[in-house]
Design a protein around this motif. Structure first.
Motif, PDB file in Angstrom:
ATOM      1  N   VAL A  70       0.849  -1.186   0.000  1.00  0.00           N
ATOM      2  CA  VAL A  70       0.000   0.000   0.000  1.00  0.00           C
ATOM      3  C   VAL A  70       0.890   1.242   0.000  1.00  0.00           C
ATOM      4  N   TYR A  71       0.663   2.140  -0.962  1.00  0.00           N
ATOM      5  CA  TYR A  71       1.474   3.356  -1.081  1.00  0.00           C
ATOM      6  C   TYR A  71       0.627   4.418  -1.768  1.00  0.00           C
ATOM      7  N   GLN A  72       1.164   5.618  -1.867  1.00  0.00           N
ATOM      8  CA  GLN A  72       0.454   6.711  -2.528  1.00  0.00           C
ATOM      9  C   GLN A  72       0.676   6.600  -4.029  1.00  0.00           C
ATOM     10  N   GLY A  73      -0.154   5.810  -4.691  1.00  0.00           N
ATOM     11  CA  GLY A  73       0.001   5.630  -6.130  1.00  0.00           C
ATOM     12  C   GLY A  73      -1.181   4.869  -6.703  1.00  0.00           C
ATOM     13  N   VAL A  74      -1.287   4.863  -8.043  1.00  0.00           N
ATOM     14  CA  VAL A  74      -2.472   4.301  -8.688  1.00  0.00           C
ATOM     15  C   VAL A  74      -2.542   2.784  -8.592  1.00  0.00           C
ATOM     16  N   HIS A  75      -1.413   2.108  -8.356  1.00  0.00           N
ATOM     17  CA  HIS A  75      -1.420   0.645  -8.308  1.00  0.00           C
ATOM     18  C   HIS A  75      -1.223   0.119  -6.887  1.00  0.00           C
ATOM     19  N   SER A  76      -1.506   0.949  -5.902  1.00  0.00           N
ATOM     20  CA  SER A  76      -1.344   0.578  -4.500  1.00  0.00           C
ATOM     21  C   SER A  76      -2.141  -0.671  -4.154  1.00  0.00           C
ATOM     22  N   GLY A  77      -1.448  -1.669  -3.571  1.00  0.00           N
ATOM     23  CA  GLY A  77      -2.112  -2.872  -3.093  1.00  0.00           C
ATOM     24  C   GLY A  77      -2.624  -3.811  -4.160  1.00  0.00           C
ATOM     25  N   GLN A  78      -2.326  -3.536  -5.416  1.00  0.00           N
ATOM     26  CA  GLN A  78      -2.876  -4.370  -6.487  1.00  0.00           C
ATOM     27  C   GLN A  78      -2.015  -5.610  -6.754  1.00  0.00           C
ATOM     28  N   ILE A  79      -2.642  -6.565  -7.452  1.00  0.00           N
ATOM     29  CA  ILE A  79      -1.950  -7.792  -7.865  1.00  0.00           C
ATOM     30  C   ILE A  79      -1.364  -7.577  -9.255  1.00  0.00           C
ATOM     31  N   ALA A  80      -0.131  -8.019  -9.442  1.00  0.00           N
ATOM     32  CA  ALA A  80       0.561  -7.781 -10.706  1.00  0.00           C
ATOM     33  C   ALA A  80       1.504  -8.939 -11.002  1.00  0.00           C
ATOM     34  N   PRO A 145      10.834 -12.064  -1.739  1.00  0.00           N
ATOM     35  CA  PRO A 145      10.214 -10.781  -2.063  1.00  0.00           C
ATOM     36  C   PRO A 145      11.093  -9.599  -1.643  1.00  0.00           C
ATOM     37  N   GLU A 146      11.152  -8.585  -2.501  1.00  0.00           N
ATOM     38  CA  GLU A 146      11.825  -7.334  -2.157  1.00  0.00           C
ATOM     39  C   GLU A 146      10.838  -6.513  -1.331  1.00  0.00           C
ATOM     40  N   LYS A 147      11.142  -6.302  -0.062  1.00  0.00           N
ATOM     41  CA  LYS A 147      10.139  -5.824   0.888  1.00  0.00           C
ATOM     42  C   LYS A 147       9.519  -4.486   0.513  1.00  0.00           C
ATOM     43  N   LYS A 148      10.272  -3.603  -0.139  1.00  0.00           N
ATOM     44  CA  LYS A 148       9.741  -2.284  -0.470  1.00  0.00           C
ATOM     45  C   LYS A 148       8.773  -2.336  -1.653  1.00  0.00           C
ATOM     46  N   GLU A 149       8.893  -3.377  -2.494  1.00  0.00           N
ATOM     47  CA  GLU A 149       8.091  -3.430  -3.712  1.00  0.00           C
ATOM     48  C   GLU A 149       7.074  -4.566  -3.740  1.00  0.00           C
ATOM     49  N   VAL A 150       7.247  -5.555  -2.861  1.00  0.00           N
ATOM     50  CA  VAL A 150       6.399  -6.749  -2.906  1.00  0.00           C
ATOM     51  C   VAL A 150       5.894  -7.077  -1.509  1.00  0.00           C
ATOM     52  N   ASP A 151       4.588  -7.039  -1.351  1.00  0.00           N
ATOM     53  CA  ASP A 151       3.985  -7.381  -0.066  1.00  0.00           C
ATOM     54  C   ASP A 151       3.899  -8.897   0.117  1.00  0.00           C
ATOM     55  N   ARG A 152       3.586  -9.610  -0.970  1.00  0.00           N
ATOM     56  CA  ARG A 152       3.554 -11.068  -0.921  1.00  0.00           C
ATOM     57  C   ARG A 152       3.675 -11.626  -2.333  1.00  0.00           C
ATOM     58  N   ILE A 153       4.137 -12.872  -2.418  1.00  0.00           N
ATOM     59  CA  ILE A 153       4.220 -13.600  -3.691  1.00  0.00           C
ATOM     60  C   ILE A 153       3.127 -14.663  -3.696  1.00  0.00           C
TER      61      ILE A 153
END
Length: 212
Positions: A70-80, A145-153
């Motif tokens: 979750v961050y200040q951005g359009v793809h916050s918390g999304q699956i990718a 997972p890279e902690k700053k960019e990935v919440d979970r795999i």
């Protein structure tokens, strides 16, 4: 679906013309933002790549999805898919996808064998033209997972997409009373929608084309 069968279908499916827009539209939120498919993109658009990596897990075909923090951005918390912005030092979109997948989830570039490149997809909200790169590895990656960019795999089975209950639809409400009638895949209790679902839709159609 077993790993080898999925690989054979994908390799054969990639010999056919890419399904592109027709497949992508089946998982597009409505109303459809037609700027996604405008051949003339904004002059200031950015380029990025994602990696769809098939790998065996107990002889079944899997690929990784990631959940963004979750961050200040359009793809916050999304699956990718693992992926991101093309950097100046990247030779091409393939190198971008491999570098980003290594940085985000520790997929080793030298382990990846390329199958091909799927249809590009423009994402108006972030002004990115995304190139999906399709590849595989014959061993289970050592995901980190890279902690700053990935919440979970999320290790995702290809076979899950053939279960009818995985495809769902809901109304998403945004600010200014804006609504989207949104088809999505429910994967491991997560909502996979937008560009990721549209890319997945083409991936599944390529699999189907591989049966021809």
């Amino acid at each position: 679906m077993d790993f080898k069968s999925v690989l054979d279908l994908l390799v054969n499916g990639m010999k056919h013309p890419l399904p592109g827009k027709k497949a992508q539209l089946t998982m597009s939120p409505n109303p459809v933002d037609l700027s996604r498919f405008d051949p003339k993109l904004p002059d200031n658009h950015r380029k990025g790549s994602v990696l769809i990596l098939l790998y065996p897990n107990e002889d079944k075909a899997f690929f990784p999805l990631i959940k963004r923090p979750v961050y200040q951005g359009v793809h916050s918390g999304q699956i990718a898919f693992p992926g991101g912005k093309k950097e100046e030092e990247d030779e091409d979109e393939v190198e971008t996808a491999l570098r980003e997948a290594w940085e985000e989830v520790n997929i080793q570039p030298e382990q990846v064998k390329l199958i091909g490149r799927m249809s590009d997809l423009f994402i108006p909200t972030s002004n990115f033209l995304v190139s999906p790169i399709l590849g595989y590895t014959e061993e289970l990656p050592d995901f980190v997972p890279e902690k700053k960019e990935v919440d979970r795999i999320i290790q995702t089975a290809v076979s899950a997409f053939y279960e009818p209950e995985i495809r769902k639809q809901k109304i998403l409400e945004f600010s200014n009373n804006f609504q989207l009638d949104t088809p999505y895949f429910e994967v491991d209790r997560e909502m996979v929608w937008g560009a990721t679902a549209m890319i997945l839709s083409e991936f599944l159609q390529i699999l189907e084309n591989g049966k021809k």
